[in-house]
Design an enzyme around this catalytic site. Structure first.
Site, mmCIF file in Angstrom:
data_model
loop_
_atom_site.group_PDB
_atom_site.id
_atom_site.type_symbol
_atom_site.label_atom_id
_atom_site.label_comp_id
_atom_site.label_asym_id
_atom_site.label_seq_id
_atom_site.Cartn_x
_atom_site.Cartn_y
_atom_site.Cartn_z
ATOM 1 N N ASN A 310 0.816 -1.218 0.000
ATOM 2 C CA ASN A 310 0.000 0.000 0.000
ATOM 3 C C ASN A 310 0.847 1.265 0.000
ATOM 4 O O ASN A 310 0.326 2.362 0.183
ATOM 5 C CB ASN A 310 -0.939 0.004 1.207
ATOM 6 C CG ASN A 310 -2.030 -1.048 1.088
ATOM 7 O OD1 ASN A 310 -2.498 -1.342 -0.001
ATOM 8 N ND2 ASN A 310 -2.412 -1.634 2.214
ATOM 9 N N HIS A 312 2.984 2.412 2.159
ATOM 10 C CA HIS A 312 3.304 3.102 3.403
ATOM 11 C C HIS A 312 4.103 2.162 4.297
ATOM 12 O O HIS A 312 4.135 0.954 4.079
ATOM 13 C CB HIS A 312 2.056 3.664 4.110
ATOM 14 C CG HIS A 312 1.117 2.627 4.635
ATOM 15 N ND1 HIS A 312 -0.237 2.753 4.569
ATOM 16 C CD2 HIS A 312 1.328 1.448 5.256
ATOM 17 C CE1 HIS A 312 -0.821 1.719 5.103
ATOM 18 N NE2 HIS A 312 0.110 0.902 5.533
ATOM 19 N N CYS A 347 3.903 7.721 7.389
ATOM 20 C CA CYS A 347 5.086 8.355 6.825
ATOM 21 C C CYS A 347 5.457 7.648 5.532
ATOM 22 O O CYS A 347 5.224 6.444 5.375
ATOM 23 C CB CYS A 347 6.254 8.339 7.804
ATOM 24 S SG CYS A 347 6.926 6.700 8.145
#
Length: 413
Positions: A310, A312, A347
């Site tokens: 995904n 991330h 992040c």
């Protein structure tokens, strides 16, 4: 099959050319028998020549027999090799029997041993308890343990994540995303964790086999709770309990989303109506800054391998970054017994983070000789944006593990 195997061992002799010729003569209506020749006359009578002259002989053979022998094809010479049985047919028959038996045995072995158990044919786990609980076993590998020969907290968290994904896959709800259902994939939705609470009663050691059970429940109007329970397969002892809360996020806009009714219809039947495996820790997680933190580690950045599909950072990686700022005396003399994390922001791969830790102890310089300890944590970006807030609890390591860490090999003295 039996006929082919028997024929390969006991070959059936082929008829001789003479026998074939005689057979053809019988069909044609004329017979030769010891010099007597019978023929059907066109007038209906039967003429017999009893003293017919025999054909002339040349070197012991009749001219007639030589003429017929010249017209027939000669058989191949009989050798030792071509008289052996056809072993290839026998081996083919035996192979077919064994393959059929093996297939039947595997089909029997795949059948459920209980009516309430569904076996996953890929061997990644199974669904139990009326299809509501997913169960999977893990063997603790040598690369999953630390210096004290016990599994690390990252290993335990990876097992939790793996069973969660395999639960969705085995239930037939896995789309083309990372734990997303088909309807979620159509709407570009993914699951993200907002809160994680873990209690470790004992860490497994190298070679242990742990059994992980996981199930899901509703959490408010737009959330889902997932619980885990880890057992020692040999003793049945409870090793770890964990509970988490998940919400949906649009992977294009990176904004949180409500659960669509189409998605709710997919997953609602798998929800268990039960209380959380852990009593929720409602204590507030306070924010740390440069003044309240005892230890700060800067310059942390994700690698390419830290990202999931995904795009991330994997949730387990955050735990490793939080512990980067934990004081070394605590890591050597204590083990993590409980953890509460609140995920506030994701992040990316270009982010640079800072890890802050504050120890709740009066004497920070003498941590190795203290009993129970508690630490507060903050993981933030360089601009101050919060990523994760956390709280960890620590207990002294067992004496045997402490001796292993501080043991010096006799050969090096």
């Amino acid at each position: 099959m039996a006929t082919a195997a028997t024929a390969s061992i006991f070959p059936v002799p082929s008829p001789s050319p003479d026998a074939g010729a005689d057979g053809n003569k019988l069909v044609g209506g004329s017979v030769k028998l010891q010099g007597l020749k019978s023929k059907h006359a066109s007038s209906g009578g039967l003429q017999v020549k009893a003293h017919a002259q025999a054909p002339p002989k040349i070197n012991g053979s009749t001219v007639e027999s030589l003429k017929h022998d010249d017209d027939l094809p000669s058989p191949p010479p009989r050798t030792f090799i071509n008289q052996l049985p056809d072993w290839s047919m026998l081996l083919a028959a035996i192979t077919t029997i064994f393959l059929a038996a093996e297939k039947q045995w595997m089909m029997l072995d795949w059948k459920p041993r209980r009516s309430d158990m569904l076996i996953d044919p890929f061997g990644i786990g199974r669904i139990v308890q009326d299809g509501l609980v997913f169960r999977q076993n893990f063997s603790i590998r040598s690369y999953e343990i630390g210096a004290d020969r016990t599994a690390s907290i990252e290993t335990v968290m990876n097992h939790l994540q793996e069973t969660a994904l395999n639960h969705v896959k085995t239930a037939g709800l896995l789309g083309d995303g990372f734990g997303s259902t088909p309807e979620m994939c159509k709407k570009n939705l993914i699951w993200v964790v907002t809160r994680m609470q873990v209690v470790v009663d004992r860490y497994p050691t190298w070679g242990d086999v742990v059994q992980v059970d996981t199930w899901v429940s509703a959490s408010g109007k737009n959330g889902m709770r997932r619980d885990w329970l880890l057992h020692d397969c040999k003793t049945g002892e409870i090793l770890t309990r964990a509970s988490s809360v998940w919400v949906m996020m649009n992977k294009l806009t990176r904004r949180l989303s409500k659960i669509p009714e189409e998605v709710r219809a997919e997953i609602a039947s798998y929800f268990v109506n039960s209380a959380p495996i852990l009593e929720e820790d409602n204590r507030k997680l306070s924010k740390l800054d440069d003044n309240t933190a005892d230890y700060i580690r800067t310059g942390l950045s994700p690698r390419w391998n830290d990202l999931d599909v995904n795009q991330h950072v994997n949730n387990v990686k955050y735990i490793g970054w939080i512990l980067e700022s934990a004081p070394q005396p605590i890591l050597e003399s204590h083990e993590l017994s409980a953890m509460t994390l609140e995920y506030r922001r994701e992040c990316g791969r270009d982010s640079v983070l800072q890890s802050l830790t504050a120890v709740s102890a009066a004497d920070v310089g003498n941590l190795a000789h203290r009993g129970q300890l508690e630490c507060k944590h903050l993981l933030r970006l360089e601009d101050g944006a919060e990523i994760v807030r956390g709280r960890t609890e620590w207990r002294p390591k067992p004496v045997s593990n402490f001796d292993i860490v501080n043991q010096v090999p006799a050969e090096s003295i």
